[in-house]
Design an enzyme around this catalytic site. Sequence first.
Site, PDB file in Angstrom:
ATOM      1  N   ASN A 113      -3.512   3.673  -1.596  1.00  0.00           N
ATOM      2  CA  ASN A 113      -3.415   4.439  -2.832  1.00  0.00           C
ATOM      3  C   ASN A 113      -4.549   4.021  -3.756  1.00  0.00           C
ATOM      4  OD1 ASN A 113      -2.152   6.184  -4.813  1.00  0.00           O
ATOM      5  ND2 ASN A 113      -1.497   4.324  -5.880  1.00  0.00           N
ATOM      6  N   HIS A 115      -5.340   3.748  -7.882  1.00  0.00           N
ATOM      7  CA  HIS A 115      -4.649   3.759  -9.171  1.00  0.00           C
ATOM      8  C   HIS A 115      -5.670   3.557 -10.294  1.00  0.00           C
ATOM      9  CE1 HIS A 115      -1.370   3.288 -11.990  1.00  0.00           C
ATOM     10  NE2 HIS A 115      -1.949   2.190 -12.459  1.00  0.00           N
ATOM     11  N   SER A 142      -8.344   0.801  -9.021  1.00  0.00           N
ATOM     12  CA  SER A 142      -8.039  -0.130  -7.936  1.00  0.00           C
ATOM     13  C   SER A 142      -7.563   0.648  -6.715  1.00  0.00           C
ATOM     14  CB  SER A 142      -6.923  -1.103  -8.344  1.00  0.00           C
ATOM     15  OG  SER A 142      -7.198  -1.769  -9.553  1.00  0.00           O
ATOM     16  N   ASP A 151       2.776   0.488  -7.553  1.00  0.00           N
ATOM     17  CA  ASP A 151       1.405   0.044  -7.854  1.00  0.00           C
ATOM     18  C   ASP A 151       1.270  -1.472  -7.718  1.00  0.00           C
ATOM     19  OD1 ASP A 151       0.685   2.691  -8.463  1.00  0.00           O
ATOM     20  OD2 ASP A 151       1.354   2.469 -10.529  1.00  0.00           O
TER      21      ASP A 151
END
Length: 218
Positions: A113, A115, A142, A151
């Site tokens: 992912n 973020h 990030s 997260d």
Amino acid sequence: MSKLTPEKSIVVLVSGDGSNLQAIIDQISQGKINGKIIAVIANKENAYGLIRAKESNIPAIFIDHKSFTSREDYDAELMNNIDNFSPDLIVLAGFMRILTSEFVEHYHGRMLNIHPSLLPKYKGLDTHQRAIAAGDREHGASVHFVTPELDGGPVVLQSKVPIFEQQDADELAERVKQQERQMYPLVVSWFCAGRLKMANNKAMLDDKVLSEMGYAIG
């Protein structure tokens, strides 16, 4: 680019514009990523990421989360669709949903992912305005492995941008997005080259454990 490792298959999940998806598509077409996007799945029918997929002859699938009575039911259907493609890697590219622990654990070590903050700062939403309100001098993005903690997975790479005086959240967001479009394809290329993995809840590049802030240049 080395072809010593087999080409990796990638499924990308989106909710909106898909600019990071496009950046990855472009890097693949340039031979910089030893992988192939085999499907793009969105939870919103008007997600422009679906159009980007179709324009690149990638299967584009819409699964409406509003059609399901629970988060668990939606994630189960999403999982079934993903598993039909048997991907090596799941890439969350602006997929605006909190995923169940069962879903995340199913793809343990295979889901990335991006973020828009310098994690562990500002998990969740409204990260740009929160950074400005806190008086931070720098902000950024990030890329991290996904774990059940929101997260909270191990960071692979961060990119920083300075916060200028009188800058609003929209201007800051656009500058962060410019960094995202460079760093996300790079991390995907590491994974597809067999260089990046997650072990013992740590991100590892070339068999070396990365710091809590991820890979550092220099």
